[in-house]
Design a protein around this motif. Sequence first.
Motif, mmCIF file in Angstrom:
data_model
loop_
_atom_site.group_PDB
_atom_site.id
_atom_site.type_symbol
_atom_site.label_atom_id
_atom_site.label_comp_id
_atom_site.label_asym_id
_atom_site.label_seq_id
_atom_site.Cartn_x
_atom_site.Cartn_y
_atom_site.Cartn_z
ATOM 1 N N LEU A 47 -44.361 -10.047 1.196
ATOM 2 C CA LEU A 47 -45.735 -9.580 0.887
ATOM 3 C C LEU A 47 -46.178 -9.443 -0.235
ATOM 4 O O LEU A 47 -47.913 -8.718 0.484
ATOM 5 N N ASP A 48 -45.000 -8.600 -0.928
ATOM 6 C CA ASP A 48 -45.656 -7.856 -2.091
ATOM 7 C C ASP A 48 -46.005 -8.603 -3.408
ATOM 8 O O ASP A 48 -45.126 -9.997 -3.819
ATOM 9 N N PRO A 49 -47.114 -9.498 -3.538
ATOM 10 C CA PRO A 49 -48.231 -10.095 -4.943
ATOM 11 C C PRO A 49 -46.951 -10.045 -6.461
ATOM 12 O O PRO A 49 -46.670 -10.350 -6.548
ATOM 13 N N ALA A 50 -46.086 -8.748 -6.427
ATOM 14 C CA ALA A 50 -45.676 -8.711 -8.154
ATOM 15 C C ALA A 50 -44.327 -9.182 -7.242
ATOM 16 O O ALA A 50 -43.425 -9.372 -8.451
ATOM 17 N N GLY A 51 -43.602 -10.449 -6.124
ATOM 18 C CA GLY A 51 -42.387 -10.501 -5.497
ATOM 19 C C GLY A 51 -42.221 -11.529 -5.122
ATOM 20 O O GLY A 51 -41.181 -11.723 -4.622
ATOM 21 N N ALA A 52 -43.209 -12.689 -5.234
ATOM 22 C CA ALA A 52 -43.852 -13.615 -4.443
ATOM 23 C C ALA A 52 -44.009 -14.709 -5.820
ATOM 24 O O ALA A 52 -45.912 -14.715 -5.940
ATOM 25 N N TYR A 53 -43.743 -15.538 -5.455
ATOM 26 C CA TYR A 53 -44.678 -16.947 -6.477
ATOM 27 C C TYR A 53 -44.274 -17.900 -6.302
ATOM 28 O O TYR A 53 -43.317 -18.999 -6.670
ATOM 29 N N ASP A 54 -44.729 -18.563 -4.166
ATOM 30 C CA ASP A 54 -44.114 -19.753 -3.350
ATOM 31 C C ASP A 54 -45.275 -19.812 -3.146
ATOM 32 O O ASP A 54 -46.213 -18.866 -2.291
ATOM 33 N N ALA A 55 -45.647 -21.163 -2.197
ATOM 34 C CA ALA A 55 -46.725 -21.829 -0.979
ATOM 35 C C ALA A 55 -46.980 -20.717 -0.811
ATOM 36 O O ALA A 55 -48.079 -20.772 0.370
ATOM 37 N N GLY A 56 -45.737 -20.646 0.469
ATOM 38 C CA GLY A 56 -46.128 -19.745 1.917
ATOM 39 C C GLY A 56 -46.561 -18.422 1.375
ATOM 40 O O GLY A 56 -47.348 -18.360 2.330
ATOM 41 N N SER A 57 -45.870 -17.637 0.473
ATOM 42 C CA SER A 57 -46.751 -16.730 0.404
ATOM 43 C C SER A 57 -47.560 -16.448 -0.565
ATOM 44 O O SER A 57 -48.819 -15.891 -0.403
ATOM 45 N N TRP A 58 -48.422 -17.102 -1.481
ATOM 46 C CA TRP A 58 -49.326 -17.342 -1.567
ATOM 47 C C TRP A 58 -50.932 -17.452 -0.834
ATOM 48 O O TRP A 58 -51.477 -16.900 -0.905
ATOM 49 N N ALA A 59 -50.353 -18.632 -0.652
ATOM 50 C CA ALA A 59 -51.386 -18.711 0.865
ATOM 51 C C ALA A 59 -51.304 -17.493 1.862
ATOM 52 O O ALA A 59 -52.177 -17.582 2.401
ATOM 53 N N LEU A 60 -50.774 -17.051 2.359
ATOM 54 C CA LEU A 60 -51.094 -15.754 3.127
ATOM 55 C C LEU A 60 -52.160 -14.897 1.986
ATOM 56 O O LEU A 60 -53.322 -14.295 2.842
ATOM 57 N N PHE A 61 -51.521 -14.540 0.827
ATOM 58 C CA PHE A 61 -51.624 -13.544 0.095
ATOM 59 C C PHE A 61 -53.653 -13.549 0.250
ATOM 60 O O PHE A 61 -54.589 -12.981 0.139
ATOM 61 N N SER A 62 -53.794 -14.833 -0.125
ATOM 62 C CA SER A 62 -55.168 -15.977 -0.563
ATOM 63 C C SER A 62 -56.293 -15.231 0.626
ATOM 64 O O SER A 62 -57.671 -14.991 0.605
ATOM 65 N N ASN A 63 -55.691 -14.901 1.918
ATOM 66 C CA ASN A 63 -56.753 -14.944 2.928
ATOM 67 C C ASN A 63 -55.950 -12.659 2.931
ATOM 68 O O ASN A 63 -56.892 -12.255 3.684
ATOM 69 N N VAL A 64 -55.588 -12.164 2.758
ATOM 70 C CA VAL A 64 -55.546 -10.893 3.138
ATOM 71 C C VAL A 64 -55.613 -10.227 1.588
ATOM 72 O O VAL A 64 -55.583 -8.876 2.172
ATOM 73 N N TYR A 65 -55.416 -10.671 0.487
ATOM 74 C CA TYR A 65 -55.343 -9.893 -0.471
ATOM 75 C C TYR A 65 -56.909 -10.269 -1.160
ATOM 76 O O TYR A 65 -57.510 -11.474 -0.971
ATOM 77 N N GLN A 66 -57.340 -9.836 -2.270
ATOM 78 C CA GLN A 66 -58.929 -9.960 -2.816
ATOM 79 C C GLN A 66 -58.011 -9.603 -4.637
ATOM 80 O O GLN A 66 -57.373 -9.365 -4.689
ATOM 81 N N THR A 67 -58.822 -10.930 -5.142
ATOM 82 C CA THR A 67 -58.235 -11.015 -6.782
ATOM 83 C C THR A 67 -60.285 -11.135 -7.128
ATOM 84 O O THR A 67 -61.189 -11.156 -7.295
ATOM 85 N N LEU A 68 -59.901 -10.587 -8.644
ATOM 86 C CA LEU A 68 -61.334 -10.494 -9.599
ATOM 87 C C LEU A 68 -62.079 -11.497 -9.174
ATOM 88 O O LEU A 68 -63.969 -11.556 -9.012
ATOM 89 N N MET A 69 -61.652 -12.981 -9.362
ATOM 90 C CA MET A 69 -61.893 -14.564 -9.225
ATOM 91 C C MET A 69 -61.751 -15.113 -8.078
ATOM 92 O O MET A 69 -60.552 -14.591 -7.730
ATOM 93 N N THR A 70 -62.512 -16.096 -7.529
ATOM 94 C CA THR A 70 -61.865 -16.990 -6.676
ATOM 95 C C THR A 70 -62.553 -18.188 -7.422
ATOM 96 O O THR A 70 -63.451 -18.085 -8.270
ATOM 97 N N PHE A 71 -61.932 -19.742 -6.173
ATOM 98 C CA PHE A 71 -62.083 -20.724 -6.293
ATOM 99 C C PHE A 71 -63.606 -21.206 -4.995
ATOM 100 O O PHE A 71 -62.853 -20.974 -3.889
ATOM 101 N N LYS A 72 -64.390 -21.495 -5.049
ATOM 102 C CA LYS A 72 -64.577 -22.728 -4.073
ATOM 103 C C LYS A 72 -64.677 -23.873 -3.650
ATOM 104 O O LYS A 72 -63.902 -24.364 -4.766
ATOM 105 N N SER A 73 -64.222 -23.995 -2.291
ATOM 106 C CA SER A 73 -63.843 -26.329 -2.015
ATOM 107 C C SER A 73 -64.328 -26.730 -3.121
ATOM 108 O O SER A 73 -65.928 -27.009 -3.289
ATOM 109 N N GLY A 74 -63.295 -27.659 -3.735
ATOM 110 C CA GLY A 74 -63.251 -28.421 -5.033
ATOM 111 C C GLY A 74 -64.099 -27.893 -6.519
ATOM 112 O O GLY A 74 -64.579 -28.901 -7.011
ATOM 113 N N ALA A 75 -64.172 -26.708 -6.531
ATOM 114 C CA ALA A 75 -64.777 -26.185 -7.397
ATOM 115 C C ALA A 75 -63.556 -26.020 -8.641
ATOM 116 O O ALA A 75 -62.201 -25.842 -8.699
ATOM 117 N N VAL A 76 -64.076 -26.448 -10.162
ATOM 118 C CA VAL A 76 -63.128 -26.439 -10.931
ATOM 119 C C VAL A 76 -62.945 -25.159 -11.898
ATOM 120 O O VAL A 76 -62.368 -24.661 -12.758
#
Length: 517
Positions: free
Chosen positions: A47-76
């Motif tokens: 659950l710690d972003p510093a310790g995970a680099y895998d699909a399942g963890s990042w899928a969850l991170f994108s919902n419970v953590y925030q990032t400075l930047m993000t991607f809208k659906s379909g955007a490059v």
Amino acid sequence: MRSIRVRILAICVVLIIAGVGAWQLLSSDEAGGKPITVGTVDEVSSLDPAGAYDAGSWALFSNVYQTLMTFKSGAVLPEPDAAESCEFIGQKLTTYRCRLRDDLTFSNGHKLTAKDVKFSFDRLMKINSDLGPAVLFPSLKNVVTDGREITFNLSARDATFPAKLATGAGAIVDSAEYPKDKLRKENEVDGSGPYTLKSYDAGKKVSLLPNAGYQGAIKNVNAAIDIQYYETSDKLLAAWKSGGLDLTHRQLPPAEISKIDPADPNVQITETDSAEIRNLVFNVRSGATLSDKRVRQAIAWTIDRGPLVSNVYDSTVEPLYSLIPQGFIGHSTPFFDSYPQPDVNKAKELLDEAGVETPLPLTFAFRPDGATTTEAAEIKRQLEKDGLFKVTVKSVEWQAFQKGYAAGEYDAYAVGWLPDFPDPDTFGQPLVGTDNSLNNGYSNPTLDALVTDTQQFEDRSRTSNDFKKIQQIVGEDVPLLPLWQKKDYVIAKTGISGSQYLSDGTGLWRLWELKRI
């Protein structure tokens, strides 16, 4: 992102930029009702972003953590989320500055400040976990704050840096709750994302509630979500057939997916071309069984992708002959050009040149699932059929598997990969650069220089030739062998809307798009 991350990209996403509309944010009470239940075979390794680099963890991170930047659906191209604005300062692409929003709070009520952003990146780089995403920021020198401004100073030009900030590696954590020099052990999350973590039962279930205090790019969170995790695709299938799930993603058994009737009034199936790939990765450390590239080239002359595509995956995947999959700038086919079809005589010649006594013993590891177990058996069959190799197959649980290949315990191992963001750079340094996330010991200075060269262009079309050179080097050195590129499938009940927006290849799992109708 490993699927390992991982992360799924429709081919069209690299060609067009699409926006999504804006809606009114709902509180958890307004969203209310029965949670939408999502099933997957992905795992959350931490659950710690510093310790995970895998699909399942990042899928969850994108919902419970925030990032400075993000991607809208379909955007490059990414856009601000926790930030009000972000931009490169000057023309050198070595200084990137963001201005933080002033209305952000963590789910525990603490105010989110620039201090927390700096803390998050400093601890990520300090911890530098073998299973973490620090590898994404090899050029990050330091992070400096001034009020709400955060400045990232880079040691080299990196036009992809904004996109990297939008990944799970850029998750912002509360400096008051996360230790600065080690991973957080308790199963808790203090983030500022669109959801809050209601409960977490490791390996089994996560319950999420809409975060009424969220402020950022997302303007609507539609429903509470329960995520059910399954050990195998067969168990996921059983849960789906029993009616216990509203939606499945990653992944029902391929044979079952191929049977779904698009005309079935009770099921919605979203199929897109994707950039999820799978590689056979080789331990190339000095003294390892596969340290001589001629032995790895012999394996490249032995593997036949046809039976993997048709027999193992029921044509839900396509053969892949390159580090960079179809749909990305610079894609080429060096593994088809150099090893167009299995040739036992060429394989024998290479093994003879390397002074190898056959059959050569190999240890091959993989994370077990229905299809991956069948795949492992097919790879073993192909390698052994002409008497050139003797393969010991090891089926290893995900977290132990990650630690095992990081420690160099296996000669070869199969790993899935989903792009972190919609740019071919996501297949460069993370997969084949020095100190890459696959931890296979591969290093090629010429390739590293080419990766650096590709990062200097904001006009990404100018990187095509360099990426083709990178792929050519990989085809010659064979630190990994590309196996297939996958199609992406989201299967939902007809009473669920928004499933077509759930995943698009930017590492985000847009659970907030799901809604009962």
